[in-house]
Motif scaffolding. Structure first.
Motif, mmCIF file in Angstrom:
data_model
loop_
_atom_site.group_PDB
_atom_site.id
_atom_site.type_symbol
_atom_site.label_atom_id
_atom_site.label_comp_id
_atom_site.label_asym_id
_atom_site.label_seq_id
_atom_site.Cartn_x
_atom_site.Cartn_y
_atom_site.Cartn_z
ATOM 1 N N ASP A 128 0.819 -1.212 0.000
ATOM 2 C CA ASP A 128 0.000 0.000 0.000
ATOM 3 C C ASP A 128 0.857 1.268 0.000
ATOM 4 O O ASP A 128 1.904 1.335 0.664
ATOM 5 N N LEU A 129 0.375 2.289 -0.724
ATOM 6 C CA LEU A 129 0.989 3.609 -0.667
ATOM 7 C C LEU A 129 0.335 4.372 0.484
ATOM 8 O O LEU A 129 -0.548 5.205 0.303
ATOM 9 N N ASP A 157 4.252 1.256 2.449
ATOM 10 C CA ASP A 157 5.437 1.790 1.769
ATOM 11 C C ASP A 157 6.088 2.963 2.494
ATOM 12 O O ASP A 157 7.318 3.020 2.622
ATOM 13 N N TYR A 158 5.281 3.916 2.983
ATOM 14 C CA TYR A 158 5.868 5.159 3.485
ATOM 15 C C TYR A 158 6.695 4.945 4.747
ATOM 16 O O TYR A 158 7.750 5.573 4.916
ATOM 17 N N ARG A 199 9.258 -3.106 8.043
ATOM 18 C CA ARG A 199 8.932 -3.811 6.808
ATOM 19 C C ARG A 199 7.504 -3.555 6.357
ATOM 20 O O ARG A 199 6.553 -3.742 7.116
ATOM 21 N N ALA A 200 7.351 -3.144 5.106
ATOM 22 C CA ALA A 200 6.021 -3.071 4.493
ATOM 23 C C ALA A 200 5.576 -4.475 4.109
ATOM 24 O O ALA A 200 6.384 -5.274 3.630
ATOM 25 N N ALA A 201 4.313 -4.780 4.321
ATOM 26 C CA ALA A 201 3.803 -6.136 4.112
ATOM 27 C C ALA A 201 3.124 -6.277 2.747
ATOM 28 O O ALA A 201 2.048 -5.713 2.535
ATOM 29 N N PRO A 202 3.698 -7.041 1.823
ATOM 30 C CA PRO A 202 2.988 -7.340 0.571
ATOM 31 C C PRO A 202 1.738 -8.165 0.884
ATOM 32 O O PRO A 202 1.755 -9.033 1.760
ATOM 33 N N HIS A 203 0.669 -7.889 0.183
ATOM 34 C CA HIS A 203 -0.576 -8.596 0.439
ATOM 35 C C HIS A 203 -1.391 -8.689 -0.845
ATOM 36 O O HIS A 203 -1.106 -8.014 -1.834
ATOM 37 N N SER A 208 -14.712 -6.071 2.966
ATOM 38 C CA SER A 208 -13.638 -5.675 3.872
ATOM 39 C C SER A 208 -13.660 -4.165 4.062
ATOM 40 O O SER A 208 -14.081 -3.406 3.175
ATOM 41 N N VAL A 209 -13.220 -3.751 5.236
ATOM 42 C CA VAL A 209 -13.088 -2.336 5.582
ATOM 43 C C VAL A 209 -11.596 -2.087 5.722
ATOM 44 O O VAL A 209 -10.932 -2.700 6.557
ATOM 45 N N GLN A 210 -11.075 -1.189 4.896
ATOM 46 C CA GLN A 210 -9.626 -1.010 4.818
ATOM 47 C C GLN A 210 -9.290 0.472 4.993
ATOM 48 O O GLN A 210 -9.549 1.292 4.124
ATOM 49 N N TYR A 211 -8.716 0.791 6.152
ATOM 50 C CA TYR A 211 -8.352 2.177 6.456
ATOM 51 C C TYR A 211 -6.863 2.401 6.178
ATOM 52 O O TYR A 211 -6.013 1.641 6.660
ATOM 53 N N LYS A 212 -6.551 3.445 5.408
ATOM 54 C CA LYS A 212 -5.160 3.772 5.086
ATOM 55 C C LYS A 212 -4.779 5.104 5.736
ATOM 56 O O LYS A 212 -5.398 6.134 5.470
#
Length: 303
Positions: free
Chosen positions: A191-192, A230-231, A241-245, A256-260
């Motif tokens: 995620d960015l 990423d940031y 570590r950023a997590a690839p998913h 799904s509820v996805q808060y960035k």
């Protein structure tokens, strides 16, 4: 094995001692896995149920009604992304889901006539957005402490943050409807954002561990799933570590509820001088959370 973290209560009530305690607990996790479940987070279970009910009502609307809320650059990408609208960043097809975005906007770009228009179906989701913003602030302060920074280090970049809440629907028939030639509904990516907080009503999310193995993220009652993005990885020069998913092919309808959690528009993120040196040179190029981020959205949503 996915780590679990017991929090000291709602993040908005944490003391500096609480944030230090959380930093000590998640420090090793952020440096290795980059993902974990959080418990005792203070988000009411009933509120999450009401958010899913809002999502169901919206996604049951006729296509012509949903399309009134089409996400475009003019809406700062708030609103509805119809099935097949988002292009994959890893294959030639499109993502097999419908999506909706609510959240903050920036005066640095043209504003839609009424931001409230894009939020009108989602009052409970906006309430949840506030809870998750406070949780994100607390977790980010803990990340700063683990990196040896002041706990409010990241706050300087969160004056007018572009936090977003994604309300995602993965229908059991979506893969076939978009003619997908892959066996997952959302392509692997990082995620960015600074970090992402997620809840799902059915399993489907996978995360990749440090050995390259994909792990299914279960649905855990009363817990939220957190993964770094990423940031934070870029600012920390890879110490966190950023997590690839990805989202696997679903067998039945899934939401799904996805808060960035995101910084201000136009912040340039590059490895911090305090975390680089002759023996640890910068591993990542600078990235502008304004122009570079918008360019990515144009590439996957452009028409």
């Amino acid at each position: 094995m996915i780590p679990h973290v017991q929090l000291p209560g709602p993040a908005g009530e944490w003391t500096s001692k609480d944030r230090q305690s959380v930093a000590e607990r998640i420090g090793g996790i952020c440096r290795k896995e980059g993902y974990f479940f959080v418990h005792n987070h203070g988000v009411p279970a009933e509120l999450l149920k009401e958010v899913y009910a809002e999502m169901q009502r919206f996604y049951r609307l006729p296509p012509e009604e949903k399309s009134k809320y089409d996400a475009t650059e003019k809406s700062q990408f708030l609103g509805y992304r119809g099935l097949g609208r988002e292009k994959s960043r890893t294959h030639a097809g499109t993502e097999a889901c419908e999506q909706y975005r609510i959240g903050n906007t920036t005066p640095d770009l043209a504003l839609p006539e009424s931001v409230d228009f894009y939020h009108e179906h989602f009052p409970k989701s906006l309430e949840l957005f506030g809870h998750l913003t406070r949780l994100g602030d607390g977790l980010l302060a803990a990340c700063a402490l683990d990196l040896g920074l002041e706990e409010d280090f990241f706050s300087a970049h969160l004056g007018a943050p572009l936090h977003r809440l994604g309300l995602n629907y993965y229908g059991a028939s979506h893969l076939s409807r978009v003619g997908s030639k892959v066996d997952y509904a959302m392509s692997p990516h990082v995620d960015l954002s600074l970090l992402t907080i997620l809840d799902q009503d059915e399993p489907g999310l996978d995360v990749r561990d440090t050995d390259g193995t994909w792990l299914e993220v279960p649905s855990v009652d009363s817990a939220l799933f957190v993964f770094l993005a990423d940031y934070v990885q870029r600012w920390s020069n890879g110490r966190h570590r950023a997590a690839p998913h990805r989202v696997s092919a679903v067998r039945r309808d899934r939401m799904s509820v996805q808060y960035k959690h995101r910084p201000d528009y136009g912040v340039v993120i590059a490895p911090l001088e305090a975390l680089t040196g002759p023996d640890e040179p910068a591993k990542y190029a600078p990235l502008d959370t304004g122009s570079d981020y918008v360019a990515v959205l144009r590439s996957i949503l452009g028409r």
